[in-house]
Design a protein around this motif. Structure first.
Motif, mmCIF file in Angstrom:
data_model
loop_
_atom_site.group_PDB
_atom_site.id
_atom_site.type_symbol
_atom_site.label_atom_id
_atom_site.label_comp_id
_atom_site.label_asym_id
_atom_site.label_seq_id
_atom_site.Cartn_x
_atom_site.Cartn_y
_atom_site.Cartn_z
ATOM 1 N N PRO A 97 5.551 3.363 -4.109
ATOM 2 C CA PRO A 97 5.207 4.339 -5.150
ATOM 3 C C PRO A 97 4.470 3.654 -6.307
ATOM 4 O O PRO A 97 4.659 2.457 -6.548
ATOM 5 C CB PRO A 97 6.571 4.873 -5.606
ATOM 6 N N ALA A 98 3.640 4.425 -7.005
ATOM 7 C CA ALA A 98 2.784 3.841 -8.053
ATOM 8 C C ALA A 98 3.597 3.112 -9.119
ATOM 9 O O ALA A 98 3.122 2.160 -9.725
ATOM 10 C CB ALA A 98 1.944 4.939 -8.691
ATOM 11 N N GLY A 99 4.842 3.531 -9.354
ATOM 12 C CA GLY A 99 5.634 2.931 -10.429
ATOM 13 C C GLY A 99 6.435 1.705 -9.999
ATOM 14 O O GLY A 99 7.232 1.180 -10.788
ATOM 15 N N ARG A 153 7.789 -2.011 -9.244
ATOM 16 C CA ARG A 153 7.644 -3.250 -10.032
ATOM 17 C C ARG A 153 8.112 -4.426 -9.200
ATOM 18 O O ARG A 153 9.040 -4.316 -8.398
ATOM 19 C CB ARG A 153 8.496 -3.161 -11.302
ATOM 20 N N GLU A 202 0.822 -1.220 0.000
ATOM 21 C CA GLU A 202 0.000 0.000 0.000
ATOM 22 C C GLU A 202 0.848 1.258 0.000
ATOM 23 O O GLU A 202 0.389 2.313 -0.413
ATOM 24 C CB GLU A 202 -0.899 0.030 1.242
ATOM 25 N N GLN A 203 2.072 1.163 0.516
ATOM 26 C CA GLN A 203 2.905 2.366 0.650
ATOM 27 C C GLN A 203 3.903 2.543 -0.489
ATOM 28 O O GLN A 203 4.616 3.543 -0.543
ATOM 29 C CB GLN A 203 3.668 2.313 1.983
ATOM 30 N N ASP A 237 -4.346 -3.616 -1.902
ATOM 31 C CA ASP A 237 -4.014 -2.555 -2.855
ATOM 32 C C ASP A 237 -2.540 -2.678 -3.173
ATOM 33 O O ASP A 237 -1.718 -2.632 -2.253
ATOM 34 C CB ASP A 237 -4.234 -1.178 -2.223
ATOM 35 N N ALA A 238 -2.220 -2.829 -4.461
ATOM 36 C CA ALA A 238 -0.807 -2.912 -4.856
ATOM 37 C C ALA A 238 -0.619 -2.101 -6.131
ATOM 38 O O ALA A 238 -1.552 -1.970 -6.926
ATOM 39 C CB ALA A 238 -0.421 -4.369 -5.102
ATOM 40 N N PRO A 239 0.576 -1.560 -6.347
ATOM 41 C CA PRO A 239 0.826 -0.859 -7.607
ATOM 42 C C PRO A 239 0.591 -1.806 -8.789
ATOM 43 O O PRO A 239 0.823 -3.016 -8.649
ATOM 44 C CB PRO A 239 2.311 -0.474 -7.512
ATOM 45 N N VAL A 240 0.189 -1.265 -9.940
ATOM 46 C CA VAL A 240 -0.131 -2.140 -11.090
ATOM 47 C C VAL A 240 1.063 -2.991 -11.502
ATOM 48 O O VAL A 240 0.901 -4.109 -11.989
ATOM 49 C CB VAL A 240 -0.640 -1.353 -12.328
#
Ligand SMILES: Cc1cc2nc3c(=O)[nH]c(=O)nc-3n(C[C@H](O)[C@H](O)[C@H](O)COP(=O)(O)OP(=O)(O)OC[C@H]3O[C@@H](n4cnc5c(N)ncnc54)[C@H](O)[C@@H]3O)c2cc1C
Length: 315
Positions: free
Chosen positions: A181-183, A185, A178-179, A202-205
């Motif tokens: 950054p959106a980018g 991997r 959850e914490q 919730d995880a970055p894409v």
């Protein structure tokens, strides 16, 4: 309540106080979520993200009472250990899954695992099975502005993340995801007791989350196979003899429970940072594969024994 210490009030550099259960939610067959509140948590905080921040909880002993830490000073731990076991209670380690509310209404969210296979074994698991609003525990947690430690997720400049855990590490991995950054991997592998324990995260894409329900498979078997296959190695699980397993296994880039040097070495998977936590025997097997088998540099990996099969955690 058993008084632990007398004397004038003393401000410790961390929070050591009673907290009250404000909310209980059974998330799944094996997970119980509690919100723990106290006016003292108005001072809770760390410098930066919480990531996998750990805290301590003290559960009541067989007397049913909690020790009082009122007026505790730097000798609180030794003094607490001197109290008879039935009054002292049991200290265990958990993860801050989330923080809700503000000021004196700040609550820490903690997800506790019920050990359903062994029956409700262990004071932490037993307490969680019957937790109700109004129940009380003692919490040890970071105080804003003071160094506390307890965050092991330190990916540095890694381009690729590997997060690996069993059910006890699901709260930490969930909080980390959850914490991020959106980018970000990478991949997270999470072994849980059964399909019903797969949670919404919730995880970055760019971070794939792979759930591995254990069902009838031996502990760690699916996790081990998935991780080593992901890293491109044969999935065969190494034999780890019981006397080779350190129940307090803790090997991070800055600390080694075995006293092993962190040697500089050319590394495979140089862009990777791996964070691996769970049952000590399972983590030992993965460590062997990653460090000895695949030559991954120890500076890129944190291996943490969160519990040991058949062994009660030391307070
Ligand atoms: C940094 C850190 C963070 C942690 N975060 C969490 C967290 O957020 N949530 C959480 O639930 N746990 C977490 N743990 C693990 C937790 O501290 C241990 O599982 C602990 O043993 C639980 O205490 P207990 O009183 O229930 O059992 P104990 O009294 O320690 O053990 C009693 C028996 O239960 C067995 N046992 C312990 N854990 C399990 C398990 N998960 N499944 C089956 N049998 C078990 C032991 O092998 C032993 O036989 C964390 C541990 C660490 C080190």
């Amino acid at each position: 309540m058993t008084p632990l210490m007398s004397g004038t009030a003393h401000r410790l550099p961390f929070i050591l106080d009673e907290v009250e259960v404000r909310r209980v939610e059974r998330l799944s067959p094996s997970f119980v979520r509690v919100e723990l509140g106290s006016p003292a948590l108005a001072d809770f905080g760390v410098d930066g993200p919480l990531w996998d921040q750990r805290i301590k909880l003290v559960f009541p002993g067989s007397s049913g009472r909690l020790p009082s830490f009122a007026g505790a000073d730097e000798s609180w731990y030794a003094t607490w250990l001197d109290i008879p076991a039935e009054e002292r209670g049991h200290m265990r380690t958990y993860t801050v899954r989330d923080v809700v509310g503000t000021g004196t209404d700040t609550r820490l969210v903690v997800d506790l695992v019920l050990h359903l296979v062994d029956g409700a074994s262990g004071p932490g698991s037993r307490w969680a099975a019957t937790a109700r609003p109004g129940d009380r525990l003692v919490m040890i947690a970071p105080r804003r502005g003071e160094a506390f430690g307890g965050i092991e997720f330190v990916p540095g400049g890694a381009q690729r993340l590997l997060l690996v855990g069993d059910e006890t590490a699901v709260p930490a991995v969930s909080a980390i995801l959850e914490q991020l950054p959106a980018g970000a991997r990478g991949t997270a592998f999470l072994e849980v007791p059964e399909t019903g324990d797969v949670l919404d995260l919730d995880a970055p894409v760019g971070v794939e989350v792979v759930w591995l329900p254990r069902d009838d498979a031996p502990l760690g078997e699916r996790l081990h196979a998935a991780v080593v296959t992901h890293l491109g190695a044969p999935a065969e699980r190494p034999e780890v003899a019981a006397d080779e397993i350190d129940p307090n296994l803790w090997e991070t880039p800055t600390y080694s429970s075995s006293g092993e040097e962190v040697a500089e070495s050319p590394s495979a998977h140089g862009d990777l940072y791996a964070w691996i936590a769970g049952e000590s025997g399972v983590v030992t097997g993965l460590r062997r594969h990653l460090v000895r088998g695949l030559g991954i540099d120890r500076r890129q990996v944190a291996f943490m024994g969160y519990w040991r099969h058949g062994v009660a955690m030391r307070s």
